[in-house]
Design an enzyme around this catalytic site. Sequence first.
Site, PDB file in Angstrom:
ATOM      1  N   GLY A  15       0.781  -1.234   0.000  1.00 27.69           N
ATOM      2  CA  GLY A  15       0.000   0.000   0.000  1.00 27.69           C
ATOM      3  C   GLY A  15       0.807   1.275   0.000  1.00 27.69           C
ATOM      4  O   GLY A  15       0.338   2.304   0.484  1.00 27.69           O
ATOM      5  N   ARG A  68     -14.964 -15.170  -9.984  1.00 23.59           N
ATOM      6  CA  ARG A  68     -14.705 -13.734 -10.122  1.00 23.59           C
ATOM      7  C   ARG A  68     -15.969 -12.904  -9.942  1.00 23.59           C
ATOM      8  O   ARG A  68     -15.951 -11.874  -9.252  1.00 23.59           O
ATOM      9  CB  ARG A  68     -14.092 -13.439 -11.504  1.00 23.59           C
ATOM     10  CG  ARG A  68     -12.673 -13.887 -11.649  1.00 23.59           C
ATOM     11  CD  ARG A  68     -12.078 -13.421 -12.981  1.00 23.59           C
ATOM     12  NE  ARG A  68     -10.782 -14.049 -13.223  1.00 23.59           N
ATOM     13  CZ  ARG A  68      -9.637 -13.608 -12.685  1.00 23.59           C
ATOM     14  NH1 ARG A  68      -9.649 -12.564 -11.887  1.00 23.59           N
ATOM     15  NH2 ARG A  68      -8.502 -14.235 -12.943  1.00 23.59           N
ATOM     16  N   MET A  93      -3.803  -6.740  -7.311  1.00 24.46           N
ATOM     17  CA  MET A  93      -3.197  -7.793  -8.101  1.00 24.46           C
ATOM     18  C   MET A  93      -4.195  -8.746  -8.760  1.00 24.46           C
ATOM     19  O   MET A  93      -3.825  -9.807  -9.218  1.00 24.46           O
ATOM     20  CB  MET A  93      -2.216  -8.600  -7.232  1.00 24.46           C
ATOM     21  CG  MET A  93      -1.042  -7.785  -6.745  1.00 24.46           C
ATOM     22  SD  MET A  93      -0.107  -7.094  -8.144  1.00 24.46           S
ATOM     23  CE  MET A  93       1.080  -6.057  -7.274  1.00 24.46           C
ATOM     24  N   LEU A  96      -9.649  -7.734 -13.274  1.00 25.98           N
ATOM     25  CA  LEU A  96     -11.077  -7.462 -13.143  1.00 25.98           C
ATOM     26  C   LEU A  96     -11.775  -7.823 -14.453  1.00 25.98           C
ATOM     27  O   LEU A  96     -11.241  -7.611 -15.541  1.00 25.98           O
ATOM     28  CB  LEU A  96     -11.296  -5.985 -12.816  1.00 25.98           C
ATOM     29  CG  LEU A  96     -10.779  -5.556 -11.435  1.00 25.98           C
ATOM     30  CD1 LEU A  96     -10.693  -4.047 -11.332  1.00 25.98           C
ATOM     31  CD2 LEU A  96     -11.665  -6.142 -10.327  1.00 25.98           C
ATOM     32  N   HIS A 112       0.394   1.557 -13.303  1.00 27.94           N
ATOM     33  CA  HIS A 112       1.172   0.422 -13.830  1.00 27.94           C
ATOM     34  C   HIS A 112       2.635   0.852 -13.875  1.00 27.94           C
ATOM     35  O   HIS A 112       2.936   1.967 -14.338  1.00 27.94           O
ATOM     36  CB  HIS A 112       0.661   0.045 -15.224  1.00 27.94           C
ATOM     37  CG  HIS A 112       1.377  -1.114 -15.839  1.00 27.94           C
ATOM     38  ND1 HIS A 112       1.087  -2.423 -15.508  1.00 27.94           N
ATOM     39  CD2 HIS A 112       2.372  -1.163 -16.767  1.00 27.94           C
ATOM     40  CE1 HIS A 112       1.874  -3.231 -16.210  1.00 27.94           C
ATOM     41  NE2 HIS A 112       2.661  -2.493 -16.987  1.00 27.94           N
ATOM     42  N   GLU A 177       6.052   6.529  -8.893  1.00 33.65           N
ATOM     43  CA  GLU A 177       4.608   6.277  -8.754  1.00 33.65           C
ATOM     44  C   GLU A 177       4.005   7.139  -7.655  1.00 33.65           C
ATOM     45  O   GLU A 177       2.890   7.678  -7.790  1.00 33.65           O
ATOM     46  CB  GLU A 177       4.362   4.793  -8.433  1.00 33.65           C
ATOM     47  CG  GLU A 177       4.664   3.841  -9.568  1.00 33.65           C
ATOM     48  CD  GLU A 177       4.449   2.405  -9.158  1.00 33.65           C
ATOM     49  OE1 GLU A 177       3.406   2.089  -8.556  1.00 33.65           O
ATOM     50  OE2 GLU A 177       5.327   1.581  -9.455  1.00 33.65           O
TER      51      GLU A 177
HETATM   52  C1  GRF Z   1       4.396  -2.118  -6.954  1.00 33.06           C
HETATM   53  O1  GRF Z   1       5.185  -3.048  -7.689  1.00 33.06           O
HETATM   54  C2  GRF Z   1       3.938  -1.019  -7.873  1.00 33.06           C
HETATM   55  O2  GRF Z   1       4.894  -0.810  -8.908  1.00 33.06           O
HETATM   56  C3  GRF Z   1       2.661  -1.537  -8.439  1.00 33.06           C
HETATM   57  O3  GRF Z   1       2.078  -2.334  -7.402  1.00 33.06           O
HETATM   58  C4  GRF Z   1       3.124  -2.827  -6.535  1.00 33.06           C
HETATM   59  C5  GRF Z   1       2.797  -2.630  -5.074  1.00 33.06           C
HETATM   60  O4  GRF Z   1       2.604  -1.287  -4.828  1.00 33.06           O
HETATM   61  N1  GRF Z   1       1.807  -0.440  -8.832  1.00 33.06           N
HETATM   62  P1  GRF Z   1       2.083  -0.752  -3.374  1.00 33.06           P
HETATM   63  O5  GRF Z   1       3.318  -0.494  -2.533  1.00 33.06           O
HETATM   64  O6  GRF Z   1       1.229  -1.851  -2.763  1.00 33.06           O
HETATM   65  O7  GRF Z   1       1.329   0.488  -3.674  1.00 33.06           O
END
Ligand code: GRF
Length: 208
Positions: A15, A68, A93, A96, A112, A177
Amino acid sequence: MTSKTRVAIVISGGGSNAQALIDAARAPDYPAEIVLVVSNNPTAGGLERARQAGLPTAVVNHRDFAGRAPFEDALHAVLEEARAEVVCLAGFMRVLTDGFVARWEGRLLNIHPSLLPLFKGTHVHEQALAAGVRVSGATVHLVTPELDGGPIIGQAAVPVLPDDTEDDLSTRVLKAEHVLFPLALRKHVEGSRGLKAEAALPDMLLSV
Ligand code: GRF
């Protein structure tokens, strides 16, 4: 002051992106408020981050559902209950289905860790290093039924160094990010509310 756009964050892991959004939303002039952090993973570290921030949390564990569709119906229900207007997938992860995307299209953002359309899917940094690119980065886009294929809201670019390992690159991209997502969400919210997007996403080449 007009009311802020209600944003829910969907996570699966640590997160850190959710944390970046939570921190950004603390600013009084930020046009969105985080109303829920929900995870499919009951042990996701991001849930603790949300609790520390005093935010509502929920767990919709995909393992509790026979497929799903029922999982996504339950996820949709907690988002509706929170009266979410925008949903941010932040390290989420699960893929959808078109059905869920159709219910949220135009209001569903994802981050992404590559410069889309390059390197869709998984093992992103492995793909980037194998391709020998000199620049990589992150993309925030609207989610459509095409995996990692929706309209791009913003991107942040970082250098790829000759001796980079996957860990080196993923660490550098992750930091980008954390800058990109809050700016991209702000741009999306202000744009979609017809406000002057004074916080339009600058052309960023992040040397993080
Ligand atoms: C990271 O690999 C990020 O690049 C991708 O999701 C993964 C976990 O990110 N967007 P976070 O620390 O759980 O936000």
